[in-house]
Design an enzyme around this catalytic site. Structure first.
Site, PDB file in Angstrom:
ATOM      1  CD  GLU A 223     -10.780  -0.417 -32.203  1.00 19.80           C
ATOM      2  OE1 GLU A 223      -9.188  -0.218 -32.288  1.00 19.80           O
ATOM      3  OE2 GLU A 223     -11.428   0.144 -32.114  1.00 19.80           O
TER       4      GLU A 223
ATOM      5  CD  GLU B 294      -8.868   2.834 -28.188  1.00 15.37           C
ATOM      6  OE1 GLU B 294      -8.248   3.842 -28.563  1.00 15.37           O
ATOM      7  OE2 GLU B 294      -8.392   1.628 -28.376  1.00 15.37           O
TER       8      GLU B 294
END
Ligand code: GLA
Length: 677
Positions: free
Chosen positions: A305, A146
């Site tokens: 995720e 991220e």
């Protein structure tokens, strides 16, 4: 990459005793998982001291998983700097907009512009790649984790100067482009150019600020590329490389650029969390995230995720309702996910995320959610190849541009205006009409879509206007809204009447604009219907266009609010406001009518039920998703074959709360045999 469907979990073997690993792996196999992502936060264990690597523990963990047939995505660990590295190079961390250097102790603290950080990160990535290049269970790589966070460090400033030198032929050209005579900022040396940290007063020059946002985005792209290069040097072509992005929501990196060098896009999908106003995201927003991630490469993606339980770091988020975790996973698949990886395997009793729930309780026992995921895995497994061989397809393209997004962050014009919300408003209208849209960059191939919506297309240049004109003249329907064409690539206002270079194509000019105060709105008349203009009212002078909606109050009553210009085989709608949901719906309905787009299917879905399509050589799969907490009654209007139950449903499909069906329409052949498409 061969079309396969991946179904798995994010696992941190380093958090648990080795003796536990076989038990975990067995339970993963029992959940029908076929893939595990790991290692993305394990730098201090993989390189305990500078230049000394220890892959022994990870080898053993991977072997335990591989022995049971699980495949592996290895994460490079650069998102969390080991303490020894920070101690040796304390200036490699991010400096925030106030000029304060971040304190070590969390993650994502490295400056993407720091050469030392980039080199150390690429070195560990190269070492890992060399070590696992030939491991038969390893199939892919996730770079870092991220990417994000803004950096205003001296590294970033130095990098910004180099970036500018490569883009402007001279300092004079830069001064001219930014208009630095304003407030006496004429630069005589590149080194004088600041980064847009907090100032004493007002804001930075918008030209500088937009260039800085572009630079910072490029900086992350370059940081990622250093690791891609390091990995690609040694791993086989069959290994894919990805990064886990943060959906449409994340605003500070141009995701089209970040995605370009990746083999596949992946992103992290958390529909429920307390950091949002509504702890459960509305399904249309989750759909938008998926559509935006599909649109980055116009290709199927992974959810690296996928939320599997209550969120939480210092607080605990709401519990996903029974069925919802599986529904979220199905929704991702329905929008083009070919990989679902649940975050995380087991709740960790220690560390910053001790309240972030995994599939197993912190005590290691299986949760209700584990059973739910297992059940979904059982239903999904026989359909995996069939689904993986299909792609979503759309009739509508919705343009989303990061340059414009950055520009509106710098100057929203109206304080309530959010470009991303404006784009989302159009997506919501599409979604609520039982349709989907491809969310594409302005540079993508949208020319073959019958309808292109380009809300607030604020920055255009001549090449783009030529392309839009050709699109319309060839029969395309284009919708543009407020502020379109109002700026050039330097983020300066254009010096011709708005919508600037788009004025001829739209057949209008904007005489003046009223930026509305909070709680103010203006009635707009669309033939028989009424809706509200919000935030912004362009008073439009049609030059060659027709007026299709007018304001119904204030001093611009009866003046044009929305125009329609037919041009050769196509047409352009210009909308001079943001508008409430009703207005956006009216615009969409008009545009769909002009583009003659048929319904996606003759299936009738009630409120709260979502429908998407994926198409492959063996026909079209229709995903019907009930986001309601109550049973949904869906009228099929035609027999459909439900793929999970293998049943043919003639007329009415009943979906339980959070239930899902995967349908293929049954068509009658000439010989009256039934087949599906
Ligand atoms: C993000 C990160 C994960 C984890 C989860 C939950 O998506 O990528 O490492 O922190 O959020 O907080």
């Amino acid at each position: 990459m061969r079309s396969r469907l991946f179904w798995g979990v994010d696992y941190y073997p380093e958090h648990w005793p080795e003796a536990r690993w076989p038990h975990d792996a067995d339970a993963m196999v029992a959940a029908h998982f076929n893939v595990v992502r790991l290692a993305e936060f394990a730098w201090s264990l993989l390189e305990p001291t500078d230049g000394h690597f220890d892959f022994g523990w990870l080898d053993r963990a991977i072997d335990v998983l591989a022995e049971r047939g699980l495949q592996i995505v290895v994460g490079t660990p650069s998102a969390s700097i080991p303490p020894w590295l920070f101690a040796a190079h304390p200036d490699m961390v991010i400096v925030d907009a106030d000029g304060i250097r971040r304190t070590y102790g969390s993650r994502r603290d490295g400056s993407p512009a720091s050469p030392v950080y980039r080199d150390y990160a690429a070195r560990i990535a190269r070492k890992m790649a060399a070590h696992y290049a030939d491991h038969p269970a390893v199939i892919g790589w996730q770079i870092d984790n991220e990417f994000g966070d803004r950096d205003y460090s001296s590294h970033a400033q130095a990098g910004f100067h180099e970036w500018l030198k490569a883009r402007y032929p001279s300092l004079d050209a830069l001064n001219q482009a930014w208009g630095t005579r304003f407030w006496s900022h004429v630069y005589t040396d590149w080194a004088q150019i600041p980064v847009p940290r907090q100032t004493t007063h007002a804001r930075h020059n918008p030209g500088l600020h937009l260039d800085y946002d572009r630079y910072l985005s490029d900086c992350y792209v370059a940081f990622q590329q250093a690791q891609i290069d390091a990995i690609r040097e040694v791993v086989p072509q069959t290994h894919f490389i990805t990064h886990n992005l943060m959906g449409f929501t994340y605003a500070d990196i141009d995701y089209f650029d970040l995605a370009a060098p990746l083999d596949v896009v992946s992103w992290d999908n958390y529909p429920s969390a307390f950091w949002r106003e509504n702890p459960f995201a509305v399904p249309a927003d989750v759909a938008l995230n998926h559509a935006a991630m599909w649109g980055l490469k116009q290709s199927n993606f992974w959810v690296m995720e996928q939320q599997s339980g209550p969120s939480g770091w210092h607080i605990v988020g709401p519990m996903p309702r029974p069925g919802q975790v599986a529904l979220w996973a199905w929704q991702a698949i329905a929008h083009g996910a070919n990989g679902i990886v649940f975050f995380r395997w087991r709740t960790n009793p220690r560390g910053a995320e001790q309240n972030w729930h995994g599939i197993l309780h912190a005590d290691g026992t299986r949760t209700r959610r584990y059973q739910e995921i297992q059940k979904m895995g059982e239903a999904l497994t026989p359909l995996m190849d069939q689904i993986a061989a299909t792609e979503p397809f759309h009739d509508i393209a919705l343009i989303h541009d990061y340059d414009i997004r950055f520009s509106f962050q710098i100057h929203p014009d109206n304080p309530l205006f959010s470009y991303e919300q404006h784009v989302a408003d159009y997506f919501h209208a599409i979604h609520d009409d039982g349709r989907t849209a491809a969310v594409l960059s302005v540079e993508a191939d949208w020319d073959d879509y019958p309808l292109v919506l380009a809300p607030a297309l604020r920055i255009v240049d001549e090449a783009l206007v030529r392309r839009l004109t050709a699109y319309v003249e060839a029969g395309g329907i284009l919708v543009l809204t407020m502020r379109s064409g109002s700026r050039d690539r330097t983020n300066a206002l254009v010096e011709t009447p708005f919508p600037g270079l788009l004025a001829d194509l739209c057949g209008v000019t904007v005489r003046e604009s009223d930026s509305l105060a909070k709680n103010d709105r203006k009635r707009v008349r669309f033939g028989e219907n009424e809706a509200y203009a919000t935030m912004w009212c362009d008073v439009i002078d049609p030059t060659t266009a027709d007026v299709i909606a007018t304001y119904a109050e204030d001093f611009y009553t009866d003046e044009a609010a929305v125009s329609l210009q037919r041009r050769r085989k196509g047409a352009v709608v210009y909308v001079g406001t943001a508008g409430d949901a009703m207005l956006v719906q009216q615009i969409l309905a008009k545009a769909i009518e002009l583009a003659q787009i048929p319904l996606m299917s003759d299936i009738q879905i009630p409120d709260g039920v979502e429908m998407t399509r994926r198409r492959g050589d063996n026909g079209v799969l229709i995903f019907v998703l009930n986001h309601n907490a109550t049973e949904a009654v869906i009228t099929l209007n035609h027999p459909h074959h439900e793929q999970m139950t293998n049943a043919v449903i003639d007329e009415v499909l009943l979906l339980p709360p959070y239930g899902v069906a995967v349908l293929q329409k049954v068509i009658e052949t000439a010989t009256h045999n039934l087949r599906t498409t």
